[in-house]
Design a protein around this motif. Structure first.
Motif, PDB file in Angstrom:
ATOM      1  N   SER A  25      40.326  29.072  43.641  1.00 19.77           N
ATOM      2  CA  SER A  25      41.081  29.945  42.726  1.00 19.77           C
ATOM      3  C   SER A  25      40.174  30.936  42.009  1.00 19.77           C
ATOM      4  O   SER A  25      40.657  31.927  41.447  1.00 19.77           O
ATOM      5  CB  SER A  25      41.836  29.094  41.699  1.00 19.77           C
ATOM      6  OG  SER A  25      40.927  28.321  40.929  1.00 19.77           O
ATOM      7  N   LYS A  26      38.859  30.675  42.010  1.00 23.42           N
ATOM      8  CA  LYS A  26      37.913  31.607  41.390  1.00 23.42           C
ATOM      9  C   LYS A  26      37.480  32.625  42.442  1.00 23.42           C
ATOM     10  O   LYS A  26      36.837  32.276  43.429  1.00 23.42           O
ATOM     11  CB  LYS A  26      36.699  30.854  40.834  1.00 23.42           C
ATOM     12  CG  LYS A  26      37.036  29.895  39.705  1.00 23.42           C
ATOM     13  CD  LYS A  26      35.818  29.115  39.255  1.00 23.42           C
ATOM     14  CE  LYS A  26      34.771  30.023  38.641  1.00 23.42           C
ATOM     15  NZ  LYS A  26      33.586  29.249  38.158  1.00 23.42           N
ATOM     16  N   VAL A  27      37.856  33.880  42.220  1.00 27.75           N
ATOM     17  CA  VAL A  27      37.605  34.937  43.198  1.00 27.75           C
ATOM     18  C   VAL A  27      36.742  36.024  42.556  1.00 27.75           C
ATOM     19  O   VAL A  27      37.014  36.463  41.436  1.00 27.75           O
ATOM     20  CB  VAL A  27      38.925  35.542  43.707  1.00 27.75           C
ATOM     21  CG1 VAL A  27      38.646  36.639  44.731  1.00 27.75           C
ATOM     22  CG2 VAL A  27      39.815  34.456  44.299  1.00 27.75           C
ATOM     23  N   VAL A  31      34.017  34.848  47.406  1.00 28.47           N
ATOM     24  CA  VAL A  31      33.449  36.175  47.172  1.00 28.47           C
ATOM     25  C   VAL A  31      33.999  37.153  48.207  1.00 28.47           C
ATOM     26  O   VAL A  31      33.899  36.916  49.413  1.00 28.47           O
ATOM     27  CB  VAL A  31      31.911  36.141  47.240  1.00 28.47           C
ATOM     28  CG1 VAL A  31      31.338  37.507  46.868  1.00 28.47           C
ATOM     29  CG2 VAL A  31      31.356  35.069  46.304  1.00 28.47           C
ATOM     30  N   VAL A  32      34.581  38.246  47.720  1.00 31.36           N
ATOM     31  CA  VAL A  32      35.217  39.251  48.574  1.00 31.36           C
ATOM     32  C   VAL A  32      34.480  40.579  48.392  1.00 31.36           C
ATOM     33  O   VAL A  32      34.379  41.085  47.267  1.00 31.36           O
ATOM     34  CB  VAL A  32      36.709  39.421  48.216  1.00 31.36           C
ATOM     35  CG1 VAL A  32      37.357  40.477  49.104  1.00 31.36           C
ATOM     36  CG2 VAL A  32      37.439  38.087  48.330  1.00 31.36           C
ATOM     37  N   CYS A  33      33.953  41.128  49.504  1.00 35.45           N
ATOM     38  CA  CYS A  33      33.164  42.357  49.439  1.00 35.45           C
ATOM     39  C   CYS A  33      33.785  43.401  50.377  1.00 35.45           C
ATOM     40  O   CYS A  33      33.492  43.407  51.585  1.00 35.45           O
ATOM     41  CB  CYS A  33      31.716  42.082  49.833  1.00 35.45           C
ATOM     42  SG  CYS A  33      30.925  40.784  48.856  1.00 35.45           S
ATOM     43  N   PRO A  34      34.637  44.269  49.867  1.00 38.70           N
ATOM     44  CA  PRO A  34      35.294  45.256  50.736  1.00 38.70           C
ATOM     45  C   PRO A  34      34.366  46.389  51.151  1.00 38.70           C
ATOM     46  O   PRO A  34      33.409  46.723  50.442  1.00 38.70           O
ATOM     47  CB  PRO A  34      36.437  45.782  49.854  1.00 38.70           C
ATOM     48  CG  PRO A  34      35.957  45.567  48.446  1.00 38.70           C
ATOM     49  CD  PRO A  34      35.101  44.338  48.466  1.00 38.70           C
ATOM     50  N   ASP A  35      34.653  46.959  52.320  1.00 39.36           N
ATOM     51  CA  ASP A  35      34.086  48.256  52.698  1.00 39.36           C
ATOM     52  C   ASP A  35      35.114  49.303  52.276  1.00 39.36           C
ATOM     53  O   ASP A  35      36.184  49.420  52.887  1.00 39.36           O
ATOM     54  CB  ASP A  35      33.888  48.341  54.217  1.00 39.36           C
ATOM     55  CG  ASP A  35      32.730  47.479  54.719  1.00 39.36           C
ATOM     56  OD1 ASP A  35      31.898  47.084  53.897  1.00 39.36           O
ATOM     57  OD2 ASP A  35      32.700  47.201  55.931  1.00 39.36           O
ATOM     58  N   ILE A  36      34.815  50.030  51.206  1.00 38.48           N
ATOM     59  CA  ILE A  36      35.760  51.056  50.755  1.00 38.48           C
ATOM     60  C   ILE A  36      36.023  52.038  51.907  1.00 38.48           C
ATOM     61  O   ILE A  36      35.113  52.379  52.673  1.00 38.48           O
ATOM     62  CB  ILE A  36      35.207  51.776  49.510  1.00 38.48           C
ATOM     63  CG1 ILE A  36      35.056  50.789  48.346  1.00 38.48           C
ATOM     64  CG2 ILE A  36      36.104  52.938  49.105  1.00 38.48           C
ATOM     65  CD1 ILE A  36      36.348  50.123  47.908  1.00 38.48           C
ATOM     66  N   VAL A  37      37.256  52.479  52.024  1.00 46.32           N
ATOM     67  CA  VAL A  37      37.675  53.309  53.160  1.00 46.32           C
ATOM     68  C   VAL A  37      36.691  54.459  53.385  1.00 46.32           C
ATOM     69  O   VAL A  37      36.204  55.105  52.447  1.00 46.32           O
ATOM     70  CB  VAL A  37      39.114  53.832  52.942  1.00 46.32           C
ATOM     71  CG1 VAL A  37      39.179  54.791  51.746  1.00 46.32           C
ATOM     72  CG2 VAL A  37      39.654  54.499  54.193  1.00 46.32           C
ATOM     73  N   GLY A  38      36.383  54.683  54.689  1.00 48.54           N
ATOM     74  CA  GLY A  38      35.405  55.697  55.056  1.00 48.54           C
ATOM     75  C   GLY A  38      34.010  55.138  55.195  1.00 48.54           C
ATOM     76  O   GLY A  38      33.093  55.855  55.623  1.00 48.54           O
ATOM     77  N   GLY A  50      46.802  37.293  47.713  1.00 42.64           N
ATOM     78  CA  GLY A  50      47.687  36.432  46.942  1.00 42.64           C
ATOM     79  C   GLY A  50      47.029  35.790  45.739  1.00 42.64           C
ATOM     80  O   GLY A  50      47.349  34.657  45.368  1.00 42.64           O
ATOM     81  N   VAL A  51      46.082  36.486  45.115  1.00 45.35           N
ATOM     82  CA  VAL A  51      45.372  35.935  43.951  1.00 45.35           C
ATOM     83  C   VAL A  51      45.896  36.601  42.679  1.00 45.35           C
ATOM     84  O   VAL A  51      46.305  37.767  42.685  1.00 45.35           O
ATOM     85  CB  VAL A  51      43.849  36.137  44.069  1.00 45.35           C
ATOM     86  CG1 VAL A  51      43.315  35.331  45.250  1.00 45.35           C
ATOM     87  CG2 VAL A  51      43.484  37.604  44.238  1.00 45.35           C
ATOM     88  N   SER A  52      45.875  35.841  41.611  1.00 44.61           N
ATOM     89  CA  SER A  52      46.399  36.350  40.342  1.00 44.61           C
ATOM     90  C   SER A  52      45.304  36.746  39.366  1.00 44.61           C
ATOM     91  O   SER A  52      45.567  37.401  38.365  1.00 44.61           O
ATOM     92  CB  SER A  52      47.290  35.290  39.679  1.00 44.61           C
ATOM     93  OG  SER A  52      46.556  34.099  39.455  1.00 44.61           O
ATOM     94  N   GLN A  53      44.044  36.333  39.664  1.00 45.32           N
ATOM     95  CA  GLN A  53      42.947  36.648  38.747  1.00 45.32           C
ATOM     96  C   GLN A  53      41.657  36.805  39.540  1.00 45.32           C
ATOM     97  O   GLN A  53      41.392  36.045  40.477  1.00 45.32           O
ATOM     98  CB  GLN A  53      42.787  35.543  37.707  1.00 45.32           C
ATOM     99  CG  GLN A  53      41.793  35.874  36.598  1.00 45.32           C
ATOM    100  CD  GLN A  53      41.720  34.756  35.563  1.00 45.32           C
ATOM    101  OE1 GLN A  53      41.097  33.730  35.792  1.00 45.32           O
ATOM    102  NE2 GLN A  53      42.382  34.961  34.431  1.00 45.32           N
TER     103      GLN A  53
END
Length: 633
Positions: free
Chosen positions: A378-380, A407-414, A444-447
């Motif tokens: 639940s800790k994101v 831990v979530v590490c996106p590649d921002i678009v482009g 689906g995370v709230s925090q």
């Protein structure tokens, strides 16, 4: 499998397994008896030395007073402190024999090292006093009875030789050796006093007394410092002086079946009793007993370490914690038993890449994101990169924090593995915030917690100012509502500019040069950080991002820049969550003045500055990762 530990002793110890706890162990009775008899022997040596020293110190002290000799006084003083040192050493050994208790599970073995450290400090104080007194006597000479000094010093010399001989039988205890340093110092003091007495008796030259006192005091400093260093190192749980920590790690990595070693610690629980704990990554848990046996052999034979506690961890990535074959067998078994549902295995990710569909005007695009840890956690933590960077920037940080966070590490678009936009003018913060909101909904995370570097910090500020934002705490890494003109000029000099190299090494060198302001890093750290920035296209090494991300960046005029700055200040003031503003000490993008203003206008913000780093701290150094852990905890 991260909750499974293995605790082992070498062949010196026999395993006494308890039915309910396979990790319990016991010492061999023979070892225990040998250890006990050795302790009794050491205590007898100390007791004999204490009686001899204490008995003679009174005699020598009286003689020193009547003879008026500083050399004899220093020798008598040595003997008094010797008696105290021996008494302290004896008391420490008695305490050290006490068995472990619920409050002291390791026992009291450290009492010996503590006594050695105290004895060393006392010896330094005594030497300082003698040197100070001797210097004073050069200016105000004292009459000394040379004959009395010679006789008493000679008797003291014999006495100290006997005591030193007694203590020399125990060469292993740092506590006993600390007491022996006192006695050796006293022995040298007796030699000095004897020489001083003979010189004064036959020549009448009184300064010899003070001069030899200083000489003897300086002689014993080396041994005193050695004992202080050893006992301090032990009390601070340093790696045993005879063990090469780096070589231990290298030898463990070379054990067949070991894929990686981390969280490795080596120290001494009690004197001459080295211990080791750590995490070992292996491919299959069923191989662990054989691997552990090989590890025990290597540690004992090469490094003398026989108290080992290791936690095995299966390598992640292909099948998670549960083997695919085992899951299929479980599924078949449950189907036979008529179970309605088969619970899938828990998957612990280590940098896998996924995609989420996002909208941009009337079209859609895919945004890539890389994940570490348990998706059911639940800790994101969202880690969002800068203008020309990608999610892989946070690989080291994510690996360090994935035990506590998903831990979530996106590649921002482009950028990176994400799609490129057909309309370059959509490369702007509003689109990026929209994509992040889409990702949060997809997960689906709230925090969430947020670490945003440069552009990632701006995205975080805008997102956090929105109603019902899920961000709980946020690190804003080296960016603020006001961006300095010098930084804009620097970014414009390379963003979207031609970048093509025939050889990867040349491309990496250029990328490292562009990122020089991020701080000092090792070649391996640069490879981890900038290696993913490079991709091969048509036989040339180029940057991972769409060069068109520079189009809206280059179209900004002063009026637009000022309007954007005002909008960012407005958004920033409407953030009501704890924020930590991190500034590189020599950053050209975020000024100290802007940081001060940010802390002034928003009471939820505090700041910290990392010296010697420009734009922007990379959060791959241990101390920077520790900073993030402390803030988010």
């Amino acid at each position: 499998m991260s909750g499974f530990h293995h605790h082992s002793h070498s062949k010196k110890h026999s395993h006494s397994h308890h039915k309910s706890d396979p990790t319990l162990h016991a010492h061999k009775q023979g070892d225990a008896k040998h250890s006990h008899s050795k302790e009794i022997s050491n205590q007898n040596l100390l007791l004999i030395a204490l009686v001899l020293t204490l008995g003679f110190s009174g005699v020598e002290g009286a003689a020193a007073y009547f003879a008026g000799s500083l050399a004899l006084i220093s020798d008598a003083g040595h003997m008094v402190t010797d008696a105290a040192a021996l008494g302290l050493a004896l008391l420490a050994q008695i305490i050290a024999r006490r068995p472990p208790s619920p409050k002291h599970s390791f026992g009291f073995g450290r009492a010996e090292a503590l006594a050695a450290f105290v004895n060393g400090i006392a010896m330094l104080a005594l030497v300082a006093w003698i040197v100070f007194e001797a210097i004073g006597r050069f200016y105000t000479p004292h009459t000394v009875d040379g004959f009395t000094v010679s006789v008493v010093a000679a008797i003291g010399l014999v006495m100290n030789i006997i005591v030193a001989w007694v203590l020399s039988h125990d060469k292993h205890s740092v506590n006993t050796r600390a007491a022996l340093v006192h006695v050796m110092g006293d022995l040298l003091g007796s030699v000095g006093a004897l020489l001083a007495g003979l010189i004064i008796q036959f020549t009448g030259w009184m300064p010899a007394d003070a001069l030899l006192s200083i000489f003897v005091s300086l002689l014993i400093l080396k041994s005193t410092f050695s004992i202080l260093h050893e006992s301090y190192h032990f009390l601070m749980e340093g790696v045993p002086l005879h063990i090469d920590y780096l070589q231990v790690g290298a030898d463990l990595k070379n054990v067949p079946g070991v894929l990686a070693v981390h969280d490795l610690h080596v120290w001494e629980m009690t004197p001459s009793f080295p211990a080791l704990i750590g995490h070992i990554e292996i491919e299959y848990m069923k191989d662990w007993p054989a691997i552990m046996s090989r590890i025990n052999t290597v540690l004992l034979e090469k490094h003398g370490i026989d108290h080992v506690t290791l936690q095995p961890e299966e390598a992640h990535g292909r099948e998670g914690h549960v083997h695919h074959e085992l899951f299929e067998e479980l599924s078949a078994l449950q189907a036979e038993l008529g179970k309605a549902e088969v619970i899938p295995p828990v998957r612990i990710y280590q940098g896998e890449t996924f995609y989420v569909d996002c909208a941009s005007g009337d079209t859609t695009h895919r945004m890539a994101y890389h994940v570490w840890g348990d998706p059911n956690n639940s800790k994101v933590l969202f880690c969002v990169h800068g203008l020309t960077r990608r999610g892989s920037d946070f690989k080291t940080l994510a690996e360090s924090m994935c035990n506590e966070y998903y831990v979530v590490c996106p590649d921002i678009v482009g950028r990176g593995d994400s799609d490129h936009l057909s309309n370059p003018m959509m490369y702007a913060v509003p689109q990026y915030v929209s994509d992040i909101a889409c990702l949060v909904k997809h997960l689906g995370v709230s925090q969430i917690d947020w670490l945003g570097t440069s552009m990632g910090g701006l995205i975080g500020m805008v997102y956090a100012a929105m109603p019902h934002c899920p961000i709980r705490r946020m690190i804003i890494n080296d960016v603020g509502p006001k961006i300095e003109p010098e930084a804009i000029k620097r970014l414009g000099s390379y963003v979207g500019q031609p970048f093509e190299y025939a050889h990867r090494a040349e491309a990496l060198e250029r990328a490292n040069a562009l990122c020089a302001s991020f701080g000092e890093h090792t070649p391996d750290e640069w490879e981890t950080y900038n290696g993913p920035m490079l991709i091969e296209r048509n036989g040339m090494w180029v940057m991972h991002y769409d060069p068109n991300i520079s189009v809206p960046f280059a179209s900004i005029n002063p009026i637009m820049a000022k309007a954007g700055e005002m909008a960012m200040w407005h958004a920033y003031k409407n953030i009501h969550i704890p924020m930590l503003i991190v500034r590189g000490g020599v950053s050209d993008l975020l000024s100290a003045k802007t940081v001060a203003e940010m802390c002034k206008v928003n009471p939820h913000a505090r700041s910290i500055e990392i010296p010697g780093v420009g734009h922007a701290p990379a959060f791959i150094k241990r101390e920077q990762i520790a900073l993030a852990k402390e803030f988010f905890s």
